[in-house]
Design an enzyme around this catalytic site. Structure first.
Site, PDB file in Angstrom:
ATOM      1  N   ASN A  26     -21.529  69.102 -30.913  1.00  9.52           N
ATOM      2  CA  ASN A  26     -21.006  69.358 -32.255  1.00  9.52           C
ATOM      3  C   ASN A  26     -20.229  68.147 -32.770  1.00  9.52           C
ATOM      4  O   ASN A  26     -19.585  67.439 -32.005  1.00  9.52           O
ATOM      5  CB  ASN A  26     -20.060  70.566 -32.199  1.00  9.52           C
ATOM      6  CG  ASN A  26     -19.498  70.960 -33.558  1.00  9.52           C
ATOM      7  OD1 ASN A  26     -20.216  70.929 -34.566  1.00  9.52           O
ATOM      8  ND2 ASN A  26     -18.226  71.320 -33.611  1.00  9.52           N
ATOM      9  N   HIS A  65     -17.182  67.271 -35.401  1.00 10.04           N
ATOM     10  CA  HIS A  65     -16.097  67.963 -36.109  1.00 10.04           C
ATOM     11  C   HIS A  65     -15.151  66.950 -36.752  1.00 10.04           C
ATOM     12  O   HIS A  65     -14.749  65.987 -36.106  1.00 10.04           O
ATOM     13  CB  HIS A  65     -15.325  68.863 -35.137  1.00 10.04           C
ATOM     14  CG  HIS A  65     -14.251  69.646 -35.825  1.00 10.04           C
ATOM     15  ND1 HIS A  65     -14.517  70.731 -36.638  1.00 10.04           N
ATOM     16  CD2 HIS A  65     -12.908  69.487 -35.856  1.00 10.04           C
ATOM     17  CE1 HIS A  65     -13.389  71.207 -37.128  1.00 10.04           C
ATOM     18  NE2 HIS A  65     -12.393  70.470 -36.676  1.00 10.04           N
ATOM     19  N   SER A 111     -14.407  63.990 -34.143  1.00  9.00           N
ATOM     20  CA  SER A 111     -14.680  64.159 -32.711  1.00  9.00           C
ATOM     21  C   SER A 111     -16.122  64.623 -32.518  1.00  9.00           C
ATOM     22  O   SER A 111     -16.643  65.393 -33.319  1.00  9.00           O
ATOM     23  CB  SER A 111     -13.781  65.253 -32.106  1.00  9.00           C
ATOM     24  OG  SER A 111     -12.423  65.037 -32.378  1.00  9.00           O
ATOM     25  N   ASP A 113     -14.874  75.059 -31.921  1.00 13.25           N
ATOM     26  CA  ASP A 113     -14.449  73.649 -31.878  1.00 13.25           C
ATOM     27  C   ASP A 113     -13.721  73.318 -30.576  1.00 13.25           C
ATOM     28  O   ASP A 113     -12.734  72.569 -30.557  1.00 13.25           O
ATOM     29  CB  ASP A 113     -13.577  73.300 -33.110  1.00 13.25           C
ATOM     30  CG  ASP A 113     -14.367  73.447 -34.397  1.00 13.25           C
ATOM     31  OD1 ASP A 113     -15.594  73.213 -34.376  1.00 13.25           O
ATOM     32  OD2 ASP A 113     -13.781  73.814 -35.425  1.00 13.25           O
TER      33      ASP A 113
HETATM   34  C1  GAR Z   1     -19.174  66.545 -41.383  1.00 12.66           C
HETATM   35  O1  GAR Z   1     -18.017  65.885 -41.794  1.00 12.66           O
HETATM   36  C2  GAR Z   1     -18.897  67.318 -40.118  1.00 12.66           C
HETATM   37  O2  GAR Z   1     -17.912  66.726 -39.305  1.00 12.66           O
HETATM   38  C3  GAR Z   1     -18.404  68.633 -40.652  1.00 12.66           C
HETATM   39  O3  GAR Z   1     -19.217  68.895 -41.761  1.00 12.66           O
HETATM   40  C4  GAR Z   1     -19.529  67.638 -42.374  1.00 12.66           C
HETATM   41  C5  GAR Z   1     -20.981  67.640 -42.743  1.00 12.66           C
HETATM   42  O4  GAR Z   1     -21.269  66.551 -43.569  1.00 12.66           O
HETATM   43  N1  GAR Z   1     -18.510  69.684 -39.673  1.00 12.66           N
HETATM   44  C6  GAR Z   1     -17.657  70.694 -39.590  1.00 12.66           C
HETATM   45  O5  GAR Z   1     -16.710  70.829 -40.340  1.00 12.66           O
HETATM   46  C7  GAR Z   1     -17.954  71.674 -38.487  1.00 12.66           C
HETATM   47  N2  GAR Z   1     -16.772  72.346 -38.063  1.00 12.66           N
HETATM   48  P1  GAR Z   1     -22.777  66.191 -43.863  1.00 12.66           P
HETATM   49  O6  GAR Z   1     -23.481  67.503 -44.233  1.00 12.66           O
HETATM   50  O7  GAR Z   1     -22.723  65.244 -45.015  1.00 12.66           O
HETATM   51  O8  GAR Z   1     -23.348  65.592 -42.630  1.00 12.66           O
END
Ligand code: GAR
Length: 210
Positions: A104, A106, A133, A142
């Site tokens: 994952n 995060h 992370s 998470d």
């Molecule tokens: C990313 O920043 C990722 O870290 C986060 O969603 C975003 C997706 O961006 N993930 C979370 O918050 C999961 N807990 P993207 O769709 O532009 O890749």
């Protein structure tokens, strides 16, 4: 040896998905994405996947959805599952079944700020740093052993958008690196710990990009 087969879960924009696709195209990542799965049929990431010729699957997570996930297992040989902006919690049966094969991304310096709104939380808490992370997944939100983190200093004039922009840039560096280490058999998850070349990682690898 055949190339690892990867399924990527997304919920929205999919800029990290696009970055992974680009890293496959440039041969930095020697693996194949066999499907992109989304709980959101409007996710822009689905269009990105289709454009790259990757199969897309929309799942309905409004009720118990374990059967839809297990159907993936019956359809594909899966070496790795990437959660790349997937905003749902996976059922324990699924994370147990794919233990050691789910990674994952995060947007926080875990264990700080699990869950949603991490930029807001970091700003309110007046943190000195924020970041991202990459970690192996367990059944807890998470949680799971962290592979790599990258951080950026929170500046006086930062707001959620400016911080998010910088953290995304960090994500574009650290996520492909962790994926590469997995695909090349450097990292593995054993008993809720991360091992790198068979040595236990006492603390996450820190990516120095900023
Ligand atoms: C990313 O920043 C990722 O870290 C986060 O969603 C975003 C997706 O961006 N993930 C979370 O918050 C999961 N807990 P993207 O769709 O532009 O890749």
């Amino acid at each position: 040896m055949s190339r690892p087969k990867v399924i990527i879960f997304i919920s929205g924009n999919g800029s990290n998905l696009q970055n992974i696709i680009n890293n496959i195209d440039s041969d930095f990542l020697k693996m194949d994405i066999i499907a992109v799965v989304s709980n959101n049929s409007d996710a822009k990431g689905l269009a990105r996947a289709k454009k790259a010729g990757i199969e897309t699957i929309v799942i309905d997570t409004s009720n118990k959805y374990i059967d839809q996930l297990l159907a993936l297992e019956n359809t594909y040989d899966i070496d790795l599952i990437l959660l790349s902006g997937f905003m749902k919690i996976l059922p324990k049966d699924f994370t147990d079944k794919f233990y050691g094969k789910i990674i994952n991304l995060h947007p926080s310096l875990l264990p700080k700020f699990k869950g949603l709104d991490t930029y807001k939380k970091a700003l309110i808490a007046k943190e000195k740093y924020h970041g991202a992370s990459v970690h192996f997944v367990t059944s807890k939100l998470d949680d799971g052993p962290i592979i790599i983190q990258g951080k950026t200093e929170i500046l006086k004039n930062d707001n959620e958008d400016t911080l998010k922009d910088r953290v995304h840039k960090i994500e574009y560096n650290i996520f492909p690196l962790a994926i590469k280490w997995f695909v090349e058999n450097h990292i593995k998850q054993v008993k809720d710990k991360c091992f790198f070349d068979n040595e236990e990682l006492e603390c996450p690898i820190e990516h120095l990009s900023d």
